[in-house]
Design a protein around this motif. Sequence first.
Motif, PDB file in Angstrom:
ATOM      1  N   ARG A  20       0.844  -1.214   0.000  1.00 30.66           N
ATOM      2  CA  ARG A  20       0.000   0.000   0.000  1.00 30.66           C
ATOM      3  C   ARG A  20       0.874   1.256   0.000  1.00 30.66           C
ATOM      4  O   ARG A  20       0.523   2.285  -0.574  1.00 30.66           O
ATOM      5  CB  ARG A  20      -0.917  -0.048   1.227  1.00 30.66           C
ATOM      6  N   GLY A  21       2.036   1.148   0.624  1.00 31.21           N
ATOM      7  CA  GLY A  21       2.969   2.276   0.675  1.00 31.21           C
ATOM      8  C   GLY A  21       3.704   2.513  -0.640  1.00 31.21           C
ATOM      9  O   GLY A  21       4.407   3.515  -0.779  1.00 31.21           O
ATOM     10  N   PHE A  22       3.552   1.619  -1.595  1.00 30.52           N
ATOM     11  CA  PHE A  22       4.286   1.763  -2.864  1.00 30.52           C
ATOM     12  C   PHE A  22       3.414   2.275  -4.007  1.00 30.52           C
ATOM     13  O   PHE A  22       3.873   2.376  -5.146  1.00 30.52           O
ATOM     14  CB  PHE A  22       4.896   0.413  -3.272  1.00 30.52           C
ATOM     15  N   VAL A  23       2.127   2.532  -3.738  1.00 32.69           N
ATOM     16  CA  VAL A  23       1.258   3.012  -4.829  1.00 32.69           C
ATOM     17  C   VAL A  23       1.165   4.530  -4.773  1.00 32.69           C
ATOM     18  O   VAL A  23       1.450   5.141  -3.749  1.00 32.69           O
ATOM     19  CB  VAL A  23      -0.152   2.356  -4.773  1.00 32.69           C
ATOM     20  N   ASP A  24       0.787   5.139  -5.880  1.00 31.08           N
ATOM     21  CA  ASP A  24       0.719   6.604  -5.910  1.00 31.08           C
ATOM     22  C   ASP A  24      -0.555   7.099  -5.214  1.00 31.08           C
ATOM     23  O   ASP A  24      -1.427   6.298  -4.851  1.00 31.08           O
ATOM     24  CB  ASP A  24       0.771   7.105  -7.356  1.00 31.08           C
ATOM     25  N   ASP A  25      -0.673   8.411  -5.052  1.00 32.43           N
ATOM     26  CA  ASP A  25      -1.812   8.979  -4.324  1.00 32.43           C
ATOM     27  C   ASP A  25      -3.131   8.850  -5.086  1.00 32.43           C
ATOM     28  O   ASP A  25      -4.193   8.922  -4.486  1.00 32.43           O
ATOM     29  CB  ASP A  25      -1.568  10.471  -4.052  1.00 32.43           C
ATOM     30  N   ASN A  26      -3.059   8.710  -6.383  1.00 28.45           N
ATOM     31  CA  ASN A  26      -4.301   8.709  -7.189  1.00 28.45           C
ATOM     32  C   ASN A  26      -4.775   7.314  -7.563  1.00 28.45           C
ATOM     33  O   ASN A  26      -5.462   7.145  -8.558  1.00 28.45           O
ATOM     34  CB  ASN A  26      -4.070   9.517  -8.485  1.00 28.45           C
ATOM     35  N   PHE A  27      -4.398   6.321  -6.786  1.00 25.12           N
ATOM     36  CA  PHE A  27      -4.691   4.936  -7.205  1.00 25.12           C
ATOM     37  C   PHE A  27      -6.171   4.571  -7.118  1.00 25.12           C
ATOM     38  O   PHE A  27      -6.664   3.725  -7.856  1.00 25.12           O
ATOM     39  CB  PHE A  27      -3.862   3.950  -6.364  1.00 25.12           C
ATOM     40  N   SER A  28      -6.893   5.269  -6.258  1.00 27.82           N
ATOM     41  CA  SER A  28      -8.285   4.901  -5.987  1.00 27.82           C
ATOM     42  C   SER A  28      -9.138   4.858  -7.251  1.00 27.82           C
ATOM     43  O   SER A  28      -9.155   5.823  -8.008  1.00 27.82           O
ATOM     44  CB  SER A  28      -8.872   5.947  -5.038  1.00 27.82           C
TER      45      SER A  28
END
Length: 415
Positions: free
Chosen positions: A235-243
Motif C-alpha cells: 500500500r505504501g508503494f502506490v501513488d496517491d491517485n490509485f483509488s
Amino acid sequence: MRQTAFAAVSAFALVAGAGTAIAEPKAEVLHWWTSGGEAKSVAVLKDEFTANGGSWTDMPVAGGGGDAAMTALRARVLSGNPPTAVQLKGPAIQEWYEEGALADISDVAEAENWAAVLPEAIASHMKCDGTWCAVPVNVHRVDWIWANAEILAANGIEMPKTWDEFNAAAEKLKAAGITPLAHGGQAWQDATVFETVALGIGGPDFYRKAFVELDPATLKSDTMKAVFDEMRILRGFVDDNFSGRDWNLATAMVMNGEAAFQIMGDWAKGEFLAAGKVPGKDFLCASTPGDGFLYNVDSFAMFKVDGADRIAGQKLLAKLVMGPNFQKVFNLNKGSIPARTDVPLDEFDMCAHISADDMKASAANGSLLPSYAHGMALRGAQAGAITDVVTAHFNSDMSSDEAVQMLADAVANSF
Ligand code: BGC
C-alpha cells in the motif's frame, strides 16, 4: 467469403434438422473485454463468427474482472431475456447451471472431440453433471509482475525473486522519486494482488487450504497475518491517485514510465502488445515471487434461448471458440495461452512460453491452482466475502490481526 458464409449457413440448417427453414446463426454476446488489448481480441471472434455466416450483436459491459458484467447478466436473466452467449467462468458456470439457465452444448463438444484436446483440469470447469455447458477460450495466469525495462535498468534493479527483494527494489525506486507500483484501487485488483502475495508467502498448500478449502485455521493463521503485513507494505508503494483507477490505466503507467511495476494477470500483456511494446525489451515479465501458478480460464456459456437462429448461433460460436486457429490468434492478442493443448506456440512470445512451461511443471507437482480473485476457485458469495475484507484492509489502517479475524468471520458467515 460469400461462399464460406453460405456453406456455414447451409451446414447449420442441416444441423437444425431437415425440413426446417434456414436459420441464420445469431449471437448476442455479453463480455467485459473493453480495454485496447481485450477489444482487439474479442474482434477476432466477432470476425470469425461473421465470416462463417453469423450475425453478432455485441453486449460489452465495461469493468475489469467482470463484476458489472455479472450484474448485467443477472438482470437480463431475471427479465426472462438472457443473452445467447456469456463470458462466464469457474464455479459461476455451475451456479447458473443449477438455476437451470444453461444450454447443453455436448453435441458440439462431442463432434469436435474437445475431451481429447483439453487438459482434464480445464475440461472439468466446462462440464455440468457430465454434460458440456461451457467452452474455454484460454488460460490466463494471474501471478505475474510486469515492469518497465528502462526504469529497472536505469536504477540497477533486477526482476525480484522474493517479496523482500520486491520491497527493497520498491524502496529504492521510491527514494528516487519513482512510483514503484502501478495499481488501480478497485476491489478485484486488490484481490488480484492479495492472492499472488498469499501464494508467494504461504506457498501452494497454504493457498489451497485458504482459498479452495476455506479452512478456518488457515484463514486466521500467522501466515495469513504475514500476507496482510505485505499488503500493508505494498500500500505504501502506490501513488496517491490509485483509488478507482482501471487496471489498463495502471498498465499504461508502467508502459509510459510513470511507474515501475504492476502486479496483474497476463491480460496486461495484451495491453503492452496492443501498444506495440516488445517483451524483454520495453517491458519485462516474471511470475510473482514464490512457487505455483494461479490459473484463470476465460470461457463462454450458452444460455437457454428460443429460436433456431439463436441456437444455431450458439453452436457455431462454441465450435469456433475451440477452433485451433481462433485459439492461436485470440490468445496472441489477449496475453493468455490457448486452452487447447495441440496449438503450436512458436508464434508466441517469451512470457507465453514461461506461462506454458510453468503450467506444465505446476500441474505435475500439484501447484497448479485456481485463482480465487478471478472466480475460478470459489462461488460468488465466498469469493466476495474474502475480497470485501482484503479491500477494507488495503484502504484503511486495519491491523493484520484484525484482518485475519474478519476474514475468518466473513467466510464463516457467507454460507
Ligand atoms: C478476465 C480477463 C480480463 C480481465 C480484466 C479477468 O477476470 O479473465 O479476460 O481481461 O478480467 O478485465
